[in-house]
Design a protein around this motif. Structure first.
Motif, PDB file in Angstrom:
ATOM      1  N   GLN A 135      -7.102  -1.791   3.421  1.00 42.18           N
ATOM      2  CA  GLN A 135      -5.651  -1.920   3.270  1.00 42.18           C
ATOM      3  C   GLN A 135      -4.956  -1.023   4.286  1.00 42.18           C
ATOM      4  OE1 GLN A 135      -6.162  -4.651   1.038  1.00 42.18           O
ATOM      5  NE2 GLN A 135      -4.177  -3.943   0.344  1.00 42.18           N
ATOM      6  N   THR A 136      -4.045  -1.589   5.042  1.00 45.92           N
ATOM      7  CA  THR A 136      -3.295  -0.817   6.023  1.00 45.92           C
ATOM      8  C   THR A 136      -1.891  -1.371   6.141  1.00 45.92           C
ATOM      9  OG1 THR A 136      -3.168  -0.143   8.363  1.00 45.92           O
ATOM     10  CG2 THR A 136      -4.213  -2.261   7.883  1.00 45.92           C
ATOM     11  N   GLU A 137      -0.944  -0.518   6.475  1.00 51.29           N
ATOM     12  CA  GLU A 137       0.429  -0.964   6.659  1.00 51.29           C
ATOM     13  C   GLU A 137       0.685  -1.452   8.072  1.00 51.29           C
ATOM     14  OE1 GLU A 137       3.014   2.172   5.472  1.00 51.29           O
ATOM     15  OE2 GLU A 137       2.461   2.052   3.344  1.00 51.29           O
ATOM     16  N   SER A 222      -1.787 -13.294   1.448  1.00 53.59           N
ATOM     17  CA  SER A 222      -2.687 -12.536   2.309  1.00 53.59           C
ATOM     18  C   SER A 222      -2.791 -13.187   3.688  1.00 53.59           C
ATOM     19  CB  SER A 222      -4.082 -12.449   1.673  1.00 53.59           C
ATOM     20  OG  SER A 222      -4.928 -11.606   2.428  1.00 53.59           O
ATOM     21  N   GLN A 293      -8.545  -8.042  -1.569  1.00 48.79           N
ATOM     22  CA  GLN A 293      -7.162  -7.608  -1.688  1.00 48.79           C
ATOM     23  C   GLN A 293      -6.319  -8.211  -0.563  1.00 48.79           C
ATOM     24  OE1 GLN A 293      -5.830  -5.454  -4.165  1.00 48.79           O
ATOM     25  NE2 GLN A 293      -7.779  -5.952  -5.132  1.00 48.79           N
ATOM     26  N   ASP A 294      -5.043  -8.452  -0.845  1.00 52.44           N
ATOM     27  CA  ASP A 294      -4.160  -9.008   0.177  1.00 52.44           C
ATOM     28  C   ASP A 294      -4.082  -8.069   1.378  1.00 52.44           C
ATOM     29  OD1 ASP A 294      -3.643 -11.146  -1.409  1.00 52.44           O
ATOM     30  OD2 ASP A 294      -1.587 -10.585  -1.921  1.00 52.44           O
ATOM     31  N   VAL A 295      -4.135  -8.656   2.562  1.00 55.21           N
ATOM     32  CA  VAL A 295      -3.950  -7.892   3.799  1.00 55.21           C
ATOM     33  C   VAL A 295      -2.828  -8.553   4.586  1.00 55.21           C
ATOM     34  CG1 VAL A 295      -6.337  -7.110   3.901  1.00 55.21           C
ATOM     35  CG2 VAL A 295      -5.711  -9.243   5.025  1.00 55.21           C
TER      36      VAL A 295
END
Length: 335
Positions: A135-137, A222, A293-295
């Motif tokens: 997970q990254t912004e 995602s 998880q959504d990316v």
């Protein structure tokens, strides 16, 4: 072999950025040779032997003939080059058999690196995954932009074990000078994908073939990163012969980066001319499906482009080729 698969082989063999003569008379080991990418590599190497007279000794490692990758690898030869493709990649297995996923990944990679060390191999390519980014912004990620992975989620067994395998590769390079390169692949498809594949792109293709609405089990927010199989194989061969040891490289087509919902709409509207719809139906047992998880990021490919590689095929053409390959194999009969 379908016409689509043959066309993919021909496209890779025509790549002048690949120094085919460097492989002449060599021994090349491909682990996970029954998988999509491993199988494509084997077919291309066979094609290179036929077209260029390279006399490559191709060792296609698979469990049925060579044993479990978690055991010491005994192939009766010293490979000059290695593609390590073996891994468990089904989301269902990640959720229900996480220990197995971890062991196959780590033990198998350690055994491959030990073999490369003993054989003094010239080059090794380890197939990692874009999932290592977690997970990254960031909207765009380069090779040093690792994010967060939730270790309380059993599905994290896959990306976290890939991270550890990358650390193993770096350690073997630094301590033993094993010449290994790391390929962080986007989701890859094209000719040769099994008609039973459970990933979303395959589900969408089956819906297109059957003329049925595409059913999404999530909101489809995602962002996915994708690459055509022939482009990916060209990238892997480029890394094998031109990549820098101990370095990781993204392999993707940024033009194909879009949300799952956008890809579903593309199939419905562009592939099926609007004759099917996209419908969201989220099941109560959604966690059992093992979705990641959504990316929301796109893979940056500047690093591998410096080696002379670039992707050629975008999603519409990828889907057309996948569907044509399936139709040539009678997949329209699947109910």
């Amino acid at each position: 072999m379908t016409d689509i698969i043959q066309a993919e082989i021909d496209e890779v063999l025509a790549d002048k950025n690949i120094s085919w003569q460097e492989l002449k008379g060599s021994t090349v080991l491909v682990t996970g040779a029954t998988g999509l990418i491993g199988g494509a590599l084997v077919r291309v190497l066979e094609g290179a032997n036929e077209r260029y007279g390279l006399n490559i000794n191709i060792i296609a490692h698979m469990r049925k003939t060579h044993g479990d990758i978690r055991s010491n690898i005994d192939i009766g030869a010293k490979p000059d080059y290695i593609f390590h493709c073996a891994a468990i990649t089904k989301s269902f297995e990640m959720v229900n058999n996480p220990v197995e996923v971890i062991n196959v990944s780590i033990d198998g990679t350690r055994n491959v690196l030990n073999l490369a060390k003993a054989a003094k191999s010239k080059s090794v390519v380890f197939l990692s995954s874009m999932e290592v980014y977690g997970q990254t912004e960031k909207v765009e990620v380069c090779e040093d932009d690792l994010g967060y992975i939730d270790l309380t989620n059993p599905r994290s067994c896959y990306p976290e074990s890939k991270r550890l395998c990358e650390a193993l590769c770096t350690a073997y390079y630094k301590q033993f000078a094993v010449p290994v390169k790391i390929a962080r692949l986007a989701q890859t498809f094209g000719g040769g994908v099994p008609s039973t594949d459970t990933r979303v792109f395959a589900q969408f293709a089956r819906s297109a073939i059957r003329g049925e609405d595409i059913i999404l089990h999530t909101e489809g927010k995602s962002v996915g990163n994708y690459c055509y199989i022939a482009d990916a194989v060209r990238g892997l061969l480029t890394l094998l012969l031109k990549g820098e040891n101990g370095q990781a490289y993204n392999i993707a087509n940024p033009a194909n980066s879009m949300t799952i919902r956008q890809m579903a709409e593309l199939v419905a509207n562009k592939i099926c001319s609007g004759n099917i719809r996209v419908v969201v139906k989220i099941p109560d047992n959604i966690k059992e499906y093992g979705y990641s998880q959504d990316v929301g990021f796109t893979l940056n490919i500047d690093k591998i482009k410096e080696l002379g590689w670039f992707p050629k095929y975008e999603l519409i053409e990828m889907y057309k080729r996948l569907i044509e390959d399936w139709l040539n194999r009678g997949v329209e009969k699947i109910k």
